[in-house]
Scaffold this active site. Structure first.
Site, mmCIF file in Angstrom:
data_model
loop_
_atom_site.group_PDB
_atom_site.id
_atom_site.type_symbol
_atom_site.label_atom_id
_atom_site.label_comp_id
_atom_site.label_asym_id
_atom_site.label_seq_id
_atom_site.Cartn_x
_atom_site.Cartn_y
_atom_site.Cartn_z
ATOM 1 C CB CYS A 254 66.378 -5.301 5.227
ATOM 2 S SG CYS A 254 65.029 -5.660 6.346
ATOM 3 N N PRO A 255 67.832 -6.978 7.819
ATOM 4 C CG PRO A 255 67.400 -8.001 9.907
ATOM 5 C CD PRO A 255 67.831 -8.301 8.491
#
Lengths: 130, 190
Positions: free
Chosen positions: B16-17
């Site tokens: 993430c991200p």
């Protein structure tokens, strides 16, 4: 369109992840994103400093965790943010206090004051401070 | 499950991200209606890509897990598709269709969604011909039989029903709204 206004006022590695993860994620849902860098937050966009941001004291042992989890370096997130048109503004007043010039920051950074940020945040849907 | 897609995006090893950032970039190159497979190893990616799809209006079709690798399927939805006005007048509700299916007679259901959407859940026995392939495959269907055309929300099936009517099919019904609200039995492609 969703508008996200972020204030980055701390200069550690954890702070950088909070700011740039949320900013790039917001940009990826087509939100209009603006970050206002002030005080130690200016480290996050400083050409040299942002490549080697400090861990919080006592948290140095997380270094290995970052590598193991393959977390992208801040450098990559900054250029991602730039590419995705995240608006980055450095605070003029703190730049003066800390004796910093615009050309010491990464490309794509503008300089502005409190009113510049407020004008952007005026109609923001989400406002965050880190 | 073998799923036909228009593009495969490799997000393996990314956290993430990055998976959503890469998904966002790659979806720009897809035509509306096309389906993308995103391969990720980040466990968060299930919740995140679902949420991303909801925020951006694209369709999160589903995911499969193959060892460490999670394969996500997302269909690019255009704004036009969502707003389109339905023109085929002969329509049938989901409840009525369910009654027919539970009855004695054989009912022909034509599912015009993409193969990936079909694979993750369709009415048992439904024939899958995606809207984009109908022009060259309509002869697979029997003109004399009543045909119930279904998609996700009723828009693609409306276009398909109009097309079939134009080809001389006289008993074509558009099932509305579509699989999104279908409460009857479904099956997945193995």
């Amino acid at each position: 369109m969703t508008k996200v206004a972020i204030i980055a006022s701390n200069g550690g590695l954890f702070d950088a992840y909070k700011v740039f993860n949320i900013a790039t994620a917001a940009a990826s849902i087509d939100a209009e994103v603006g970050i206002f860098f002030t005080f130690e937050g200016l480290n996050l966009i400083h050409k040299e400093a942002h490549k080697n941001l400090p861990m919080p004291q006592g948290a140095e042992h997380f270094q290995e965790g970052f590598q193991k989890a393959n977390v992208p370096p801040i450098e990559e997130l900054v250029s991602m943010a730039n590419e995705m048109d995240v608006k980055m503004t450095a605070c003029q007043m703190t730049m003066d206090v800390m004796n910093l010039e615009k050309d010491q920051f990464v490309d794509g950074v503008d300089v502005g004051g409190a009113a510049t940020f407020l004008n952007f945040a005026r109609d923001a849907n989400i406002t965050l401070t880190f | 499950m073998q799923v036909t897609v228009n593009k495969v995006v490799d997000c393996k090893g990314l956290t993430c991200p990055m998976p959503i950032i890469r998904t966002k970039k790659e979806i720009n190159d897809l035509e509306p209606g096309e389906v993308m497979e995103i391969q990720a190893t980040d466990k968060e990616s299930i919740a995140d890509l679902k949420a991303w799809s909801e925020s951006t209006g694209h369709e999160y079709i589903g995911s499969t897990q193959d060892g460490e690798i999670i394969k996500h399927y997302i269909r690019k939805v255009s704004k036009e598709e969502e707003k389109q006005e339905q023109k085929h007048e002969d329509v049938i509700s989901l409840d009525e269709l369910l009654q027919y299916i539970e009855g004695e007679e054989k009912v022909t259901v034509l599912d015009v969604r993409e193969p990936a959407e079909y694979a993750f859940g369709h009415i048992p026995g439904a024939i899958n011909i995606p809207l984009g392939e109908l022009e060259k495959r309509f002869e697979e269907l029997n003109k004399e039989e009543p045909i119930h055309v279904i998609c996700r929300t009723g828009n693609r099936s409306d276009l398909a029903a109009q097309k079939l009517a134009g080809k001389g099919f006289s008993h074509v019904k558009n099932v509305i709204p579509g699989m999104n609200d279908w409460k009857g039995p479904t099956e997945k492609t193995e």
